[in-house]
Design an enzyme around this catalytic site. Sequence first.
Site, PDB file in Angstrom:
ATOM      1  N   GLY A 238       0.926  -1.156   0.183  1.00 36.36           N
ATOM      2  CA  GLY A 238       0.016  -0.112  -0.051  1.00 36.36           C
ATOM      3  C   GLY A 238       0.942   1.139  -0.016  1.00 36.36           C
ATOM      4  O   GLY A 238       1.941   1.176   0.749  1.00 36.36           O
TER       5      GLY A 238
ATOM      6  N   GLN B  38       2.766  10.018   1.307  1.00 41.74           N
ATOM      7  CA  GLN B  38       4.202   9.244   1.368  1.00 41.74           C
ATOM      8  C   GLN B  38       5.221   9.858   0.452  1.00 41.74           C
ATOM      9  O   GLN B  38       6.516   9.490   0.554  1.00 41.74           O
ATOM     10  CB  GLN B  38       3.943   7.822   1.480  1.00 41.74           C
ATOM     11  CG  GLN B  38       3.184   7.244   2.793  1.00 41.74           C
ATOM     12  CD  GLN B  38       3.202   5.811   2.896  1.00 41.74           C
ATOM     13  OE1 GLN B  38       2.349   5.392   2.132  1.00 41.74           O
ATOM     14  NE2 GLN B  38       4.196   4.935   3.578  1.00 41.74           N
TER      15      GLN B  38
ATOM     16  N   CYS C 238       5.233  -0.017   7.561  1.00 42.72           N
ATOM     17  CA  CYS C 238       4.738   1.304   6.743  1.00 42.72           C
ATOM     18  C   CYS C 238       5.989   1.304   6.071  1.00 42.72           C
ATOM     19  O   CYS C 238       7.489   1.498   6.641  1.00 42.72           O
ATOM     20  CB  CYS C 238       4.418   2.133   7.487  1.00 42.72           C
ATOM     21  SG  CYS C 238       3.970   3.671   6.781  1.00 42.72           S
ATOM     22  N   LEU C 239       6.071   1.845   4.826  1.00 40.75           N
ATOM     23  CA  LEU C 239       7.225   1.987   3.981  1.00 40.75           C
ATOM     24  C   LEU C 239       7.839   3.257   4.557  1.00 40.75           C
ATOM     25  O   LEU C 239       9.004   3.492   4.301  1.00 40.75           O
ATOM     26  CB  LEU C 239       7.025   2.132   2.636  1.00 40.75           C
ATOM     27  CG  LEU C 239       6.649   0.755   1.978  1.00 40.75           C
ATOM     28  CD1 LEU C 239       5.823   1.311   0.364  1.00 40.75           C
ATOM     29  CD2 LEU C 239       7.688   0.023   1.750  1.00 40.75           C
TER      30      LEU C 239
ATOM     31  N   HIS D 236      -5.072   1.717   6.923  1.00 41.87           N
ATOM     32  CA  HIS D 236      -3.777   2.413   7.272  1.00 41.87           C
ATOM     33  C   HIS D 236      -3.418   3.475   6.133  1.00 41.87           C
ATOM     34  O   HIS D 236      -2.787   4.449   6.491  1.00 41.87           O
ATOM     35  CB  HIS D 236      -3.064   0.988   7.221  1.00 41.87           C
ATOM     36  CG  HIS D 236      -1.444   1.392   6.960  1.00 41.87           C
ATOM     37  ND1 HIS D 236      -0.572   0.913   8.241  1.00 41.87           N
ATOM     38  CD2 HIS D 236      -0.641   2.166   6.221  1.00 41.87           C
ATOM     39  CE1 HIS D 236       0.542   1.464   7.876  1.00 41.87           C
ATOM     40  NE2 HIS D 236       0.523   2.197   6.926  1.00 41.87           N
ATOM     41  N   GLU D 237      -3.871   3.203   4.875  1.00 44.71           N
ATOM     42  CA  GLU D 237      -3.655   4.097   3.727  1.00 44.71           C
ATOM     43  C   GLU D 237      -4.489   5.325   3.871  1.00 44.71           C
ATOM     44  O   GLU D 237      -3.976   6.511   3.743  1.00 44.71           O
ATOM     45  CB  GLU D 237      -3.811   3.333   2.456  1.00 44.71           C
ATOM     46  CG  GLU D 237      -2.759   2.549   2.097  1.00 44.71           C
ATOM     47  CD  GLU D 237      -1.450   2.377   2.440  1.00 44.71           C
ATOM     48  OE1 GLU D 237      -0.802   3.884   2.435  1.00 44.71           O
ATOM     49  OE2 GLU D 237      -0.797   1.562   2.876  1.00 44.71           O
TER      50      GLU D 237
ATOM     51  N   HIS E  27      -3.028   7.553   6.476  1.00 43.41           N
ATOM     52  CA  HIS E  27      -1.743   8.419   5.887  1.00 43.41           C
ATOM     53  C   HIS E  27      -2.378   9.764   5.129  1.00 43.41           C
ATOM     54  O   HIS E  27      -1.712  10.828   5.229  1.00 43.41           O
ATOM     55  CB  HIS E  27      -1.287   7.665   4.867  1.00 43.41           C
ATOM     56  CG  HIS E  27      -0.124   6.888   5.156  1.00 43.41           C
ATOM     57  ND1 HIS E  27       1.113   7.354   5.979  1.00 43.41           N
ATOM     58  CD2 HIS E  27       0.054   5.639   5.095  1.00 43.41           C
ATOM     59  CE1 HIS E  27       1.731   6.156   6.339  1.00 43.41           C
ATOM     60  NE2 HIS E  27       1.263   5.154   5.834  1.00 43.41           N
TER      61      HIS E  27
HETATM   62 NI    NI Z   1       1.822   3.173   5.806  1.00 44.03          NI
END
Ligand code: NI
Length: 173
Positions: free
Chosen positions: A47, A52, A95-96, A137-138, A141
Amino acid sequence: MTRILPILIFPEPRLRGRAKPVIDFNPSLDELVATLLKTMYAAPGIGLAATQVGIMQRVAVVDLGEESGMDKPLILINPEITWRSTETSSYEEGCLSLPDFYEPVSRPQAIKLRNQTSKGESRTLNAEGLLATCIQHEMDHLDGVLFIDYLTPLKRNMIERKLRKQKRLAETL
Ligand code: NI
């Protein structure tokens, strides 16, 4: 040519910003989606939200892969949750933007969603299990919320401290 953008790493302040709704449904939106997908697959991740990569628009992508039964990625544009189950489920989240940290997070097990296509058409969507967790989660963000915000202060501080230290270290090299 679709580019891969660098993913912002905590404590980058833009990760705490709030994305604005998409109002122009023009070809540049398709380009943004393609960029997000390419960046997510290259990472690799399941995701990625526009915030991000420092683009403050309410757009995100999710792809759990073929094994999960997803035949194509899910594109989220101006997503809004219209219903949440009272039942919750817990998954190890990562998470990235917070590389190498994984912690269980409890969230509603199922959700209903209002979403838009890149042409601006409204769609409704039901999701449960891992997909529901990923979507939430996304979507977090897009409001500057990170999964560490759900952890105990102790765990959260530990992760924040380590990431701040890594950033300081990287800057002195
Ligand atoms: Ni994330």
